[in-house]
Design a protein around this motif. Structure first.
Motif, PDB file in Angstrom:
ATOM      1  N   ARG A 179      -6.741  84.292 -81.861  1.00  0.00           N
ATOM      2  CA  ARG A 179      -7.261  82.760 -81.710  1.00  0.00           C
ATOM      3  C   ARG A 179      -8.825  83.046 -81.625  1.00  0.00           C
ATOM      4  O   ARG A 179      -9.174  83.585 -80.815  1.00  0.00           O
ATOM      5  N   HIS A 207      -1.014  72.007 -83.754  1.00  0.00           N
ATOM      6  CA  HIS A 207      -1.267  73.263 -84.228  1.00  0.00           C
ATOM      7  C   HIS A 207      -2.362  73.388 -85.451  1.00  0.00           C
ATOM      8  O   HIS A 207      -2.122  73.183 -86.617  1.00  0.00           O
ATOM      9  N   VAL A 221      -2.833  79.773 -87.514  1.00  0.00           N
ATOM     10  CA  VAL A 221      -3.016  78.890 -86.678  1.00  0.00           C
ATOM     11  C   VAL A 221      -4.237  79.036 -85.580  1.00  0.00           C
ATOM     12  O   VAL A 221      -4.066  80.331 -84.765  1.00  0.00           O
ATOM     13  N   TYR A 263      -5.653  77.115 -83.209  1.00  0.00           N
ATOM     14  CA  TYR A 263      -5.415  76.536 -81.764  1.00  0.00           C
ATOM     15  C   TYR A 263      -3.986  75.789 -81.796  1.00  0.00           C
ATOM     16  O   TYR A 263      -3.267  75.091 -82.690  1.00  0.00           O
ATOM     17  N   GLU A 264      -3.167  76.133 -80.880  1.00  0.00           N
ATOM     18  CA  GLU A 264      -1.793  75.871 -80.709  1.00  0.00           C
ATOM     19  C   GLU A 264      -1.899  74.689 -79.689  1.00  0.00           C
ATOM     20  O   GLU A 264      -2.376  74.628 -78.570  1.00  0.00           O
ATOM     21  N   TYR A 286       6.031  77.398 -86.579  1.00  0.00           N
ATOM     22  CA  TYR A 286       5.126  76.591 -85.577  1.00  0.00           C
ATOM     23  C   TYR A 286       5.815  75.330 -85.445  1.00  0.00           C
ATOM     24  O   TYR A 286       5.586  74.205 -85.785  1.00  0.00           O
TER      25      TYR A 286
END
Length: 473
Positions: A6, A380, A400, A402-403, A462
């Motif tokens: 990330r 996400h 992804v 940013y979750e 996700y």
């Protein structure tokens, strides 16, 4: 396979205790000054009827790092008795002028009311800056000039939000959409409207503006544009049809061919704005030692040794460490954050390694796309890559970045940075319980995209989680 990295993240705009909320981000890099301009709406509440004015944070880009200045209200980007919405900047590279387009909407009239009544309350406006966003001129109302009599058949319209583009011909393009009134008379009420994407354009460095033709068939809304191979202009648009809509123009946005659904780019429920960015495909070297490595293989250098910013136990409430972001997946000094805070002791930085791509690109233009990956809610934030636009099936699965709840976004190319062939930035709505709590900023390299977009037959899952209500707009 290792878990995707990330990028380090900094919060540029945060919802305030008074209720002030920041929405609709737009990001622009400005030429020789290497400035980054991050725009947003400032709203009295998350509701679009409570939009208030536009704000800006100006960043200085140097050696692959960004230092952000304080939040500024754009005092001139207003019309009396109107609220300012949908920032959409575009740069005229020849003159160095930044045009910030926006819509000014009368009072607190919601878009839904305009659509239901067929009575437009929006005006097309812009302000300009000739010093890379330091100062801004007064607002120009371009509604009559750019739209004219066609406005009678529009229930409402808007620009962006997000960036516009300039083509090699010099033409400036501002993405837009309208709700066209298809049938007005039905017991004195509007019977049917339909959303259509289009573009405003200028061929004289922004002195005059015109309205291009609408995407003629499929329902398409908030959109962004990119020049692709073969002299085509590519439009990617939000749609209520379950997937994104793409449309091509062969005349630089003066008109569009019929749109197509993109089955590999699913929409969230009720749709969400997304960002598109075109960039030159990386060149191929002739030898393996200088070549482009497949994404499934490990690159011939050690990985970045430190975790991302979100994993740091020292992360402050504003998402930064004294206004500086420590080394993360981007592996380069990135002094983001609140410029009013004094940086602490300088951390140890790790240089960004030279990037390598995956496979021979079929054409000179690639596309990046940012959009939430959740199907039922805005969750996400994901980055996808297309190596052969406008092929409907050329998009990768998402990386992804940013979750959690996330919404509108805007991408910008930073160009080459030290030790890296190409880097990008993303400005996106984010939060812990709702997608409109923050507007975050991150930087990542093309190499990171190539290493993290899933390449297997089974993409990572996700699944939507109960993160709370993520109200669409």
């Amino acid at each position: 396979m290792a878990a995707p990295r990330r990028p380090a993240r900094a919060v540029l705009f945060r919802r305030e205790r008074t209720g002030l909320t920041y929405r609709a981000p737009a990001l622009l890099r400005v030429g020789p000054a290497r400035a980054l301009l991050a725009f947003a709406e400032q709203r009295l509440s998350p509701d679009d009827a409570h939009a208030h004015r536009l704000v800006l944070r100006r960043g200085a880009l140097a050696a692959g790092a960004v230092r952000w200045g304080p939040l500024r209200v754009l005092e001139t980007a207003v019309l009396e008795e109107h609220r300012s919405m949908n920032p959409c900047p575009v740069l005229d590279a020849g003159s160095g002028t930044v045009f910030l387009f926006f819509i000014a909407v009368l009072g607190h009239t919601p878009e839904a009311v305009q659509i239901a009544t067929g009575r437009n309350a929006a005006r097309l406006c812009c302000v300009t800056s000739r010093d890379a966003g330091l100062t801004w001129g007064s607002a120009r109302d371009l509604t009559e000039e750019a739209i004219g009599p066609a406005l009678r058949d529009w229930a409402t319209f808007a620009v962006g939000p997000g960036h516009g583009v300039q083509l090699r011909s010099g033409r400036l393009l501002v993405p837009a959409y309208t709700y066209r009134v298809d049938r007005r008379e039905c017991f004195g009420k509007i019977c049917r409207t339909s959303p259509h994407s289009f573009a405003f354009y200028s061929d004289d460095h922004g002195h005059t503006w015109r309205c291009g033709g609408l995407v003629p068939n499929l329902r398409s809304g908030e959109c962004q544009l990119a020049a692709v191979d073969g002299g085509l202009l590519y439009c990617n648009a939000r749609s209520p049809l379950g997937s994104r809509v793409q449309a091509l123009s062969t005349d630089e946005g003066t008109s569009f061919l019929p749109g197509e659904l993109v089955p590999t780019l699913a929409e969230t429920a009720r749709g969400c704005q997304g960002s598109i960015l075109g960039f030159p495909a990386p060149p191929l070297s002739r030898t393996r030692g200088e070549g482009w490595w497949p994404a499934a293989r490990s690159p011939p250098h050690p990985p970045c040794p430190s975790p991302g910013l979100q994993d740091s136990p020292r992360e402050g409430a504003q998402g930064t460490l004294g206004g500086w972001v420590p080394r993360g997946p981007f592996c380069h000094p990135q002094p983001w954050g609140d410029a009013t805070k004094q940086p602490g002791p300088e951390p140890e930085w790790v240089p960004l390694q030279s990037m390598r791509a995956t496979s021979p690109p079929p054409g000179p233009t690639w596309l990046l796309y940012s959009h939430p990956t959740g199907h039922r809610a805005r969750l996400h934030m994901g980055i996808r890559l297309s190596r052969s636009p406008p092929d409907l099936h050329s998009w990768t699965e998402p990386w992804v970045i940013y979750e959690g709840p996330s919404g509108y976004s805007d991408l910008a190319s930073l160009g080459p940075v030290p030790e890296a062939a190409l880097a990008f930035a993303c400005l996106f709505e984010s939060g812990a319980r709702a997608s409109y709590e923050d507007i975050s900023f991150c930087i990542f390299s093309l190499r990171e995209v190539l290493e993290n977009v899933p390449t297997g037959s089974e993409p990572p899952s996700y699944k939507d989680k109960p993160w709370g209500r993520c109200s669409p707009s």
